[in-house]
Scaffold this motif. Structure first.
Motif, PDB file in Angstrom:
ATOM      1  N   VAL A  50      40.978  40.399  36.503  1.00 23.50           N
ATOM      2  CA  VAL A  50      41.040  41.186  37.734  1.00 23.50           C
ATOM      3  C   VAL A  50      42.276  40.731  38.505  1.00 23.50           C
ATOM      4  N   VAL A  51      42.768  41.596  39.359  1.00 23.62           N
ATOM      5  CA  VAL A  51      43.930  41.247  40.181  1.00 23.62           C
ATOM      6  C   VAL A  51      43.598  41.455  41.648  1.00 23.62           C
ATOM      7  N   GLY A  52      44.305  40.717  42.487  1.00 24.14           N
ATOM      8  CA  GLY A  52      44.137  40.848  43.923  1.00 24.14           C
ATOM      9  C   GLY A  52      45.233  40.101  44.651  1.00 24.14           C
ATOM     10  N   ARG A  53      45.450  40.460  45.903  1.00 25.08           N
ATOM     11  CA  ARG A  53      46.485  39.784  46.692  1.00 25.08           C
ATOM     12  C   ARG A  53      46.120  38.332  46.958  1.00 25.08           C
ATOM     13  N   ASP A  54      44.829  38.030  46.934  1.00 27.27           N
ATOM     14  CA  ASP A  54      44.364  36.668  47.133  1.00 27.27           C
ATOM     15  C   ASP A  54      43.029  36.507  46.421  1.00 27.27           C
ATOM     16  N   GLU A  55      42.476  35.303  46.476  1.00 29.24           N
ATOM     17  CA  GLU A  55      41.235  35.023  45.750  1.00 29.24           C
ATOM     18  C   GLU A  55      40.072  35.851  46.284  1.00 29.24           C
ATOM     19  N   LYS A  56      40.044  36.057  47.591  1.00 27.52           N
ATOM     20  CA  LYS A  56      38.965  36.850  48.195  1.00 27.52           C
ATOM     21  C   LYS A  56      38.976  38.287  47.653  1.00 27.52           C
ATOM     22  N   GLU A  57      40.161  38.878  47.572  1.00 28.67           N
ATOM     23  CA  GLU A  57      40.281  40.239  47.046  1.00 28.67           C
ATOM     24  C   GLU A  57      39.912  40.288  45.558  1.00 28.67           C
ATOM     25  N   ALA A  58      40.312  39.259  44.808  1.00 28.43           N
ATOM     26  CA  ALA A  58      39.977  39.194  43.379  1.00 28.43           C
ATOM     27  C   ALA A  58      38.464  39.034  43.191  1.00 28.43           C
ATOM     28  N   LEU A  59      37.834  38.251  44.043  1.00 26.14           N
ATOM     29  CA  LEU A  59      36.381  38.074  43.982  1.00 26.14           C
ATOM     30  C   LEU A  59      35.658  39.402  44.216  1.00 26.14           C
ATOM     31  N   ALA A  60      36.137  40.159  45.192  1.00 22.27           N
ATOM     32  CA  ALA A  60      35.546  41.471  45.463  1.00 22.27           C
ATOM     33  C   ALA A  60      35.709  42.399  44.258  1.00 22.27           C
ATOM     34  N   GLU A  61      36.877  42.368  43.652  1.00 24.08           N
ATOM     35  CA  GLU A  61      37.140  43.184  42.472  1.00 24.08           C
ATOM     36  C   GLU A  61      36.247  42.770  41.299  1.00 24.08           C
ATOM     37  N   ALA A  62      36.089  41.458  41.105  1.00 23.37           N
ATOM     38  CA  ALA A  62      35.238  40.961  40.020  1.00 23.37           C
ATOM     39  C   ALA A  62      33.776  41.349  40.253  1.00 23.37           C
ATOM     40  N   SER A  63      33.332  41.304  41.488  1.00 24.45           N
ATOM     41  CA  SER A  63      31.952  41.681  41.813  1.00 24.45           C
ATOM     42  C   SER A  63      31.697  43.155  41.527  1.00 24.45           C
ATOM     43  N   LEU A  64      32.718  43.993  41.750  1.00 22.22           N
ATOM     44  CA  LEU A  64      32.593  45.418  41.414  1.00 22.22           C
ATOM     45  C   LEU A  64      32.623  45.645  39.902  1.00 22.22           C
ATOM     46  N   LYS A  65      33.456  44.883  39.222  1.00 22.02           N
ATOM     47  CA  LYS A  65      33.618  45.057  37.783  1.00 22.02           C
ATOM     48  C   LYS A  65      32.412  44.525  37.001  1.00 22.02           C
ATOM     49  N   PHE A  66      31.805  43.452  37.513  1.00 18.93           N
ATOM     50  CA  PHE A  66      30.669  42.819  36.836  1.00 18.93           C
ATOM     51  C   PHE A  66      29.481  42.717  37.793  1.00 18.93           C
ATOM     52  N   PRO A  67      28.931  43.843  38.233  1.00 12.88           N
ATOM     53  CA  PRO A  67      27.855  43.816  39.230  1.00 12.88           C
ATOM     54  C   PRO A  67      26.598  43.099  38.724  1.00 12.88           C
ATOM     55  N   GLY A  68      26.080  42.225  39.579  1.00 15.66           N
ATOM     56  CA  GLY A  68      24.844  41.514  39.261  1.00 15.66           C
ATOM     57  C   GLY A  68      24.985  40.385  38.259  1.00 15.66           C
ATOM     58  N   LYS A  69      26.175  40.126  37.787  1.00 10.78           N
ATOM     59  CA  LYS A  69      26.377  39.071  36.783  1.00 10.78           C
ATOM     60  C   LYS A  69      26.887  37.802  37.471  1.00 10.78           C
ATOM     61  N   LYS A  70      26.498  36.654  36.913  1.00  7.11           N
ATOM     62  CA  LYS A  70      27.007  35.365  37.395  1.00  7.11           C
ATOM     63  C   LYS A  70      28.307  35.069  36.654  1.00  7.11           C
ATOM     64  N   PHE A  71      29.312  34.621  37.413  1.00  6.67           N
ATOM     65  CA  PHE A  71      30.602  34.362  36.786  1.00  6.67           C
ATOM     66  C   PHE A  71      31.370  33.296  37.539  1.00  6.67           C
ATOM     67  N   GLU A  72      32.416  32.800  36.877  1.00  9.43           N
ATOM     68  CA  GLU A  72      33.389  31.898  37.483  1.00  9.43           C
ATOM     69  C   GLU A  72      34.757  32.555  37.359  1.00  9.43           C
ATOM     70  N   MET A  73      35.628  32.254  38.327  1.00  7.03           N
ATOM     71  CA  MET A  73      36.987  32.815  38.310  1.00  7.03           C
ATOM     72  C   MET A  73      38.002  31.694  38.169  1.00  7.03           C
ATOM     73  N   CYS A  74      39.084  31.992  37.459  1.00  7.50           N
ATOM     74  CA  CYS A  74      40.180  31.037  37.308  1.00  7.50           C
ATOM     75  C   CYS A  74      41.488  31.816  37.407  1.00  7.50           C
ATOM     76  N   GLN A  75      42.353  31.420  38.349  1.00  3.27           N
ATOM     77  CA  GLN A  75      43.631  32.122  38.484  1.00  3.27           C
ATOM     78  C   GLN A  75      44.536  31.799  37.302  1.00  3.27           C
ATOM     79  N   ASP A  76      45.270  32.803  36.853  1.00  2.55           N
ATOM     80  CA  ASP A  76      46.235  32.623  35.773  1.00  2.55           C
ATOM     81  C   ASP A  76      47.149  31.448  36.141  1.00  2.55           C
ATOM     82  N   PRO A  77      47.307  30.469  35.257  1.00  2.00           N
ATOM     83  CA  PRO A  77      48.130  29.310  35.585  1.00  2.00           C
ATOM     84  C   PRO A  77      49.634  29.592  35.548  1.00  2.00           C
ATOM     85  N   ASP A  78      50.043  30.719  34.976  1.00  5.10           N
ATOM     86  CA  ASP A  78      51.468  31.033  34.886  1.00  5.10           C
ATOM     87  C   ASP A  78      52.016  31.482  36.243  1.00  5.10           C
ATOM     88  N   VAL A  79      53.325  31.451  36.359  1.00  9.87           N
ATOM     89  CA  VAL A  79      54.010  31.941  37.555  1.00  9.87           C
ATOM     90  C   VAL A  79      54.885  33.127  37.179  1.00  9.87           C
TER      91      VAL A  79
END
Length: 169
Positions: A50-79
């Motif tokens: 998922v993509v977002g301007r910040d972690e909060k936006e990415a979390l919202a996107e992940a929650s929409l993409k995977f509704p009701g599922k438990k998950f962990e997020m990790c930002q891409d380590p590349d620059v």
């Protein structure tokens, strides 16, 4: 030179925008690892990004993409690659992507002064991204300064000249 510059802008192709460096603009993409995923390593599933301007936006996107599922997020380590980051420079220094007073007042600017050696790598990308993301080219004129070259036409940088002068002393 003008012909080449226009050719570069008309012949836009994909380019790798990431690097494995320890500094730079972090890629605004997060990998989602679902609790019930069989494979847990970063990037194991192509559809878990998922993509977002910040972690909060990415979390919202992940929650929409995977509704009701438990998950962990990790930002891409590349620059972002320096050429891509430089393309964002005229916008990002003025507060983009936010609609700031500085952006409204100073974008586009009037002049960029640079050497011809980075015309494609940085300047063309500034124009590409400026038009696409800022709605206009980032500057009205580009002035190119000459490059110091040796007898073989190789570009001489300031540090090399300083080293040579030190050796001559």
């Amino acid at each position: 030179m003008v012909v080449n510059f226009h050719r570069w802008l008309e012949n836009i192709r994909d380019w790798c925008i990431s690097r494995q460096l320890w500094w730079g603009h972090r890629i605004p993409a997060w990998y989602i690892t679902l609790e019930d995923d069989e494979l847990k390593e970063l990037g194991a599933y192509n559809d878990h990004w998922v993509v977002g301007r910040d972690e909060k936006e990415a979390l919202a996107e992940a929650s929409l993409k995977f509704p009701g599922k438990k998950f962990e997020m990790c930002q891409d380590p590349d620059v972002l690659d320096t050429r891509f980051s430089s393309g964002l420079f005229p916008l990002s220094v003025l507060g983009w992507p936010d609609d700031t007073d500085d952006l409204k007042t100073f974008y586009p600017t009037s002049v960029l002064e640079t050497g011809p050696d980075i015309l494609f790598f940085w300047v063309a990308r500034m124009v590409m991204l400026g038009i696409k993301l800022g709605g206009d080219g980032p500057f009205r004129k580009v002035y190119l300064h000459p490059m110091a070259r040796d007898v073989h036409m190789a570009v001489r940088c300031q540090s090399l000249w300083e080293m040579l002068l030190t050796l001559l002393k």
